[in-house]
Design an enzyme around this catalytic site. Structure first.
Site, PDB file in Angstrom:
ATOM      1  N   ARG A 114      50.762  42.375  42.507  1.00 26.13           N
ATOM      2  CA  ARG A 114      51.250  42.666  41.147  1.00 26.13           C
ATOM      3  C   ARG A 114      50.417  41.964  40.078  1.00 26.13           C
ATOM      4  O   ARG A 114      50.572  42.250  38.884  1.00 26.13           O
ATOM      5  CB  ARG A 114      52.716  42.237  41.025  1.00 26.13           C
ATOM      6  CG  ARG A 114      52.963  40.765  41.279  1.00 26.13           C
ATOM      7  CD  ARG A 114      54.456  40.463  41.267  1.00 26.13           C
ATOM      8  NE  ARG A 114      54.719  39.055  41.554  1.00 26.13           N
ATOM      9  CZ  ARG A 114      54.841  38.534  42.760  1.00 26.13           C
ATOM     10  NH1 ARG A 114      54.692  39.327  43.828  1.00 26.13           N
ATOM     11  NH2 ARG A 114      55.106  37.256  42.944  1.00 26.13           N
ATOM     12  N   TYR A 115      49.542  41.027  40.487  1.00 22.30           N
ATOM     13  CA  TYR A 115      48.750  40.266  39.516  1.00 22.30           C
ATOM     14  C   TYR A 115      47.302  40.738  39.402  1.00 22.30           C
ATOM     15  O   TYR A 115      46.604  40.339  38.484  1.00 22.30           O
ATOM     16  CB  TYR A 115      48.746  38.775  39.881  1.00 22.30           C
ATOM     17  CG  TYR A 115      50.112  38.134  39.854  1.00 22.30           C
ATOM     18  CD1 TYR A 115      50.911  38.206  38.711  1.00 22.30           C
ATOM     19  CD2 TYR A 115      50.603  37.465  40.955  1.00 22.30           C
ATOM     20  CE1 TYR A 115      52.163  37.618  38.684  1.00 22.30           C
ATOM     21  CE2 TYR A 115      51.861  36.872  40.943  1.00 22.30           C
ATOM     22  CZ  TYR A 115      52.639  36.953  39.813  1.00 22.30           C
ATOM     23  OH  TYR A 115      53.872  36.377  39.779  1.00 22.30           O
ATOM     24  N   ILE A 116      46.836  41.509  40.346  1.00 22.51           N
ATOM     25  CA  ILE A 116      45.421  41.903  40.342  1.00 22.51           C
ATOM     26  C   ILE A 116      45.294  43.402  40.101  1.00 22.51           C
ATOM     27  O   ILE A 116      46.238  44.171  40.349  1.00 22.51           O
ATOM     28  CB  ILE A 116      44.712  41.506  41.656  1.00 22.51           C
ATOM     29  CG1 ILE A 116      45.423  42.101  42.868  1.00 22.51           C
ATOM     30  CG2 ILE A 116      44.633  39.999  41.775  1.00 22.51           C
ATOM     31  CD1 ILE A 116      44.751  41.786  44.196  1.00 22.51           C
TER      32      ILE A 116
END
Length: 867
Positions: A114-116
């Site tokens: 979800r962060y990259i």
């Protein structure tokens, strides 16, 4: 149901397991672990790429969104898809990454999905996808379609590499260099030979001597790049493929804990680039430590490739060359299909544009004004077109006519005949161009590959340097990590006998040689406690194939027999086997023994027991007058009379010839095996001279474990009386200077060139006795000055190493050429004994003494290889 019918409906569990296991094995092989030969992708990778193409809009997408979309096609968990996607992204070819995608150098994992973010690279968009040439299959739930194989127009499998474990087989294809793969494809298309070797993003060195084109049974050796920072520090700047800085450091610490190596501390400064500092303990040789790191840690690893691929639902084992050939042929076939599709589309476009022009130019649309039915409209248009359709590429169909009826009135009213003609001519040019490419398909494919290299090859130069590795003898670089003891009274040796006599420190992988006073010799591995027999007279560490250590001994044959003398080397044995060095007679005993690491031959005095027949009771024996033979030889007769005592009279000197040393430029190492350039014959105090391009001269021993860097200008045997001549350019003064100097006999580096100006440089260094150079001058205002020859010996005298030297000339120099050195006479070598072919030697010399003796029998050496 009858009992018989009930029995027939029963199926054995073993049969079920067999069917289920075969189904599972086939699924794992075909649908999970092994890549396709056509696009080089595993199913999960193919589905990720297809999903990314579906979502592609030029912007980055959250990896979590891509993974979620991929689950429409891949019937497995999101973590498996995320891991596969991260692996593709870390190869820096198909996916343009944003955020923390982990680090292949340190082994750090990527951030959560979800962060990259990610998107396809321009290379992937150009090379991997084309819906028109893709064959589609229904997805696992039947709701969507997915590609059977992506139409990859590139040998992607070899560039990215792959690794997978299935049921009953596995695959491991190493990555290769992007540009080299393109060059190989071009060579194949042109009918030329090509060869491919692995290349890794982690860099390092690779030895491909046994690569075997990537087939099963081959292997490559991969090494870290290690540099010597100073006498107490080594720096690792590149690591082997398959390791991380963490795993590498762990292997070094583990080897240190086991005592294989000895380091003070290790420091990891890795960030964007690898930097591991290994701090050495005082007294440890940096060269020897580099070898030890390669021998005992993951600084050198061996990788066994295994090129297994899926070809039309069947696993197939190939080599790298065959994979490249098939991938290149597949690329050519895909290019051909694209051209054929493009040609068909252009021809269809030309066909309808021509039909449209006929329809409008000849006002055929007026023919349908009186028609009341659809069939009548179609027939009217068809009838109106017939006189004008003879030049079309195909027959006019009802579908063509329907399309004509759909032309808007606005388009008809604004129709420009000239523009329509120009458009048709441009289509005809494109058609001819496509036809030309189809007729010259190989040239078209070559240009396609060249274009890929031009657009995407920059920055993808080879990172892993190909070298031939030297074989490191672990016993020679292992640190002495155990203390060795002997219990002579009971005949035991070992590392656990701490209450007994301490002998020396050694490595736990060393071999120990033992001699007893009854003439028996044996070699045994270092162990806690080993029985070797009573009467021990000599114990030492033994090296296989050691031809320089010579053993001198005198033994009595039996209890009252004559005495014999012999010299021999021990180069090959069978461990823990007893070898009798005497004639084998019961009661034989050693009267004198010495071990000589450099073939020394001493003089001993023999005292005979009083005998009325003897007038002379003292005899001098010089071992240098005795030939070195095999250890099984009987030896030469000393005397048939009883010996009272043998005493050392004079210390020995080496009887071995100077050792010939070569320098192998491939591995940057010395050797005594004749590989590379002969540096000369070396005695114990001789040294090697090296000069680098930074202005440093260094003297080293001729130890074969020495390691030399890539920046050498000169490497040769040092002759103290020969001056070194140097020409250097001083950028501050804009002049060339020349100096001649002698080196001091020290192992510390000696700097002969000092300049802080960045444009200063060393032009030439030579050790020629009489160096002569030609000076070629630059043109000044169109006038060229004649060449000048300078004898440097006459030009300047020998001065101190720190002297500036004399200015070579005031004129502007274009080039300096050194004359070839005249041939110098070779060094004279004394005719000494070199025990290169000792084992197996037989026969003996005449007696040294003028009194009766029994003729010695010939002995024969029976050399056996060490287990």
């Amino acid at each position: 149901m009858s009992e018989q019918q009930h029995e027939e409906s029963i199926k054995k569990i073993s049969g079920m397991y067999e069917d289920w296991f075969l189904d599972y094995a086939s699924y794992v092989i075909l649908e999970r672990a092994i890549p396709s030969i056509f696009d080089g992708l595993k199913p999960v990778q193919r589905r990720i790429m297809h999903s990314m193409r579906e979502l592609e809009d030029g912007r980055y997408n959250k990896v979590a969104n891509i993974v979620g979309n991929t689950m429409k096609y891949h019937p497995h968990g999101d973590m498996a898809i995320t891991d596969a996607m991260v692996q593709i992204g870390q190869k820096e070819l198909l996916i343009d990454t944003q955020g923390n995608w982990g680090n292949i150098l340190t082994g750090d994992g990527a951030a959560a999905a979800r962060y990259i973010e990610a998107r396809l690279t321009p290379f992937a968009l150009e090379v991997v996808f084309n819906p028109k040439t893709t064959e589609w299959l229904p997805s696992y739930d039947g709701r969507n379609k997915e590609p059977d194989n992506l139409p990859v127009k590139f040998p992607l499998l070899l560039t990215q590499g792959v690794e997978g474990i299935a049921v009953g087989l596995s695959t491991k294809i190493l990555p290769h260099n992007f540009n080299e793969v393109i060059d190989a494809s071009i060579n194949y298309l042109r009918g030329k030979k090509f060869v491919l070797y692995p290349d890794f993003l982690t860099g390092g060195y690779i030895d491909v001597s046994d690569y075997n084109d990537g087939q099963r049974g081959g292997k490559v050796r991969v090494r870290a790049k290690i540099q010597q920072e100073d006498k107490l520090t080594l720096k690792i700047t590149e690591i082997p493929f398959g390791t991380t800085t963490g795993s590498l450091i762990d292997s070094i610490l583990k080897a240190n804990d086991k005592g294989k190596i000895k380091i003070k501390k290790i420091e990891d400064n890795t960030s964007e680039f690898v930097e591991i500092l290994v701090h050495l303990s005082p007294g440890i040789s940096p060269d020897k430590m580099i070898d030890a790191l390669y021998a005992f840690t993951d600084c050198e690893i061996s990788i066994s490739p295994n090129a297994c691929v899926i070809n039309v639902n069947r696993p197939e084992f190939l080599n790298v060359s065959e994979i490249l050939r098939r991938n290149t042929e597949n690329t050519v076939e895909l290019l051909k299909r694209e051209l054929e599709i493009e040609l068909n589309e252009l021809q269809e476009q030309w066909h309808f544009s021509s039909l449209e022009r006929i329809f409008i130019e000849n006002r055929i649309y007026h023919d349908i004004e009186e028609e009341e039915t659809w069939e009548g409209v179609i027939q009217a248009i068809d009838k109106g077109l017939k006189p004008f359709t003879g030049h079309l590429l195909r027959e006019v169909t009802e579908e063509d006519i329907v399309r004509l009826t759909e032309i808007r009135i606005k388009r008809i009213s604004k129709f420009d005949l000239d523009k329509a003609q120009q458009f048709l001519e441009s289509l005809e040019e494109k058609i001819e161009k496509v036809k030309f490419h189809l007729a010259n398909l190989i040239d078209y494919a070559v240009d396609y590959f060249k274009n890929l290299k031009t657009k995407y090859g920059k920055g993808r130069e080879r990172k892993t340097e190909i070298r031939v590795f030297d074989n490191i003898d672990a016993t020679k670089v292992a640190v002495a990590n155990v203390r060795f003891y002997v219990d002579k009274s009971e005949g035991f040796i070992g590392t656990s006998l701490r209450k007994d006599e301490f002998l020396f420190e050694c490595s736990d992988i060393d071999d120990i040689i033992v001699f007893r006073n009854d003439g028996v010799m044996m070699v045994s591995k270092v162990d806690a406690k080993t029985f070797v027999g009573k009467g021990i007279i000599h114990i030492a560490v033994w090296q296989k194939n050691d031809k320089r250590t010579i053993y001198n001994l005198i033994y009595r044959d039996g209890k009252n027999g004559p005495s014999y003398m012999k010299r021999f080397a021990v180069t090959g044995i069978t461990r823990d086997k007893e070898y009798d060095l005497t004639n084998g007679t019961k009661g034989s005993e050693l009267l004198y023994f010495s071990a000589n690491p450099n073939g020394e031959a001493e003089v001993v005095q023999i005292l005979l027991k009083p005998n009325q027949r003897l007038k002379k009771l003292k005899l001098d024996i010089n071992f240098s007058e005795l030939a070195v033979k095999g250890r099984a030889s009987k030896g030469n007769l000393v005397t048939k009379y009883p010996v009272k005592k043998v005493e050392l009279k004079e210390e020995g000197v080496s009887t071995l010839a100077p050792r010939k040393i070569w320098f192998d430029d491939t591995v940057k190492r010395l050797n005594a095996d004749g590989r590379g350039e002969l540096l000369g014959a070396f005695k114990g105090t001789d040294k090697i001279l090296t000069i680098n391009d930074k202005g440093d001269a260094k003297l080293t021993s001729f130890d074969l474990s020495n390691r030399y860097d890539d920046e050498l200008l000169t490497i040769e045997k040092w002759r103290p009386e020969k001056p070194i001549s140097c020409i250097y350019y001083d950028a501050e003064k804009e002049r060339y200077f020349v100096k001649r100097f002698l080196l001091e006999d020290t192992l510390n580096p000696q700097t002969f060139y000092f300049s802080e100006h960045p444009n200063s440089f060393v032009e030439m260094v030579t050790t020629q006795k009489i160096p002569v150079v030609d000076l070629i001058f630059s043109k000044v205002k169109g006038v060229e000055r004649e060449m000048e020859t300078v004898n440097l010996e006459e030009f300047i005298t020998v001065k101190g190493i720190k002297a500036q030297g004399n200015q070579l000339t005031t004129y502007k120099i274009k080039q300096i050429n050194l004359h070839p050195a005249p041939e110098e006479p070779e060094e004279e070598e004394l005719p000494k004994i070199e025990p290169d072919e000792l084992d197996g030697a037989t026969g003996e010399q005449a007696s040294l003494f003028d009194f009766p003796r029994k003729q010695a029998e010939n002995g024969e050496e029976n050399q056996e290889e060490k287990e």
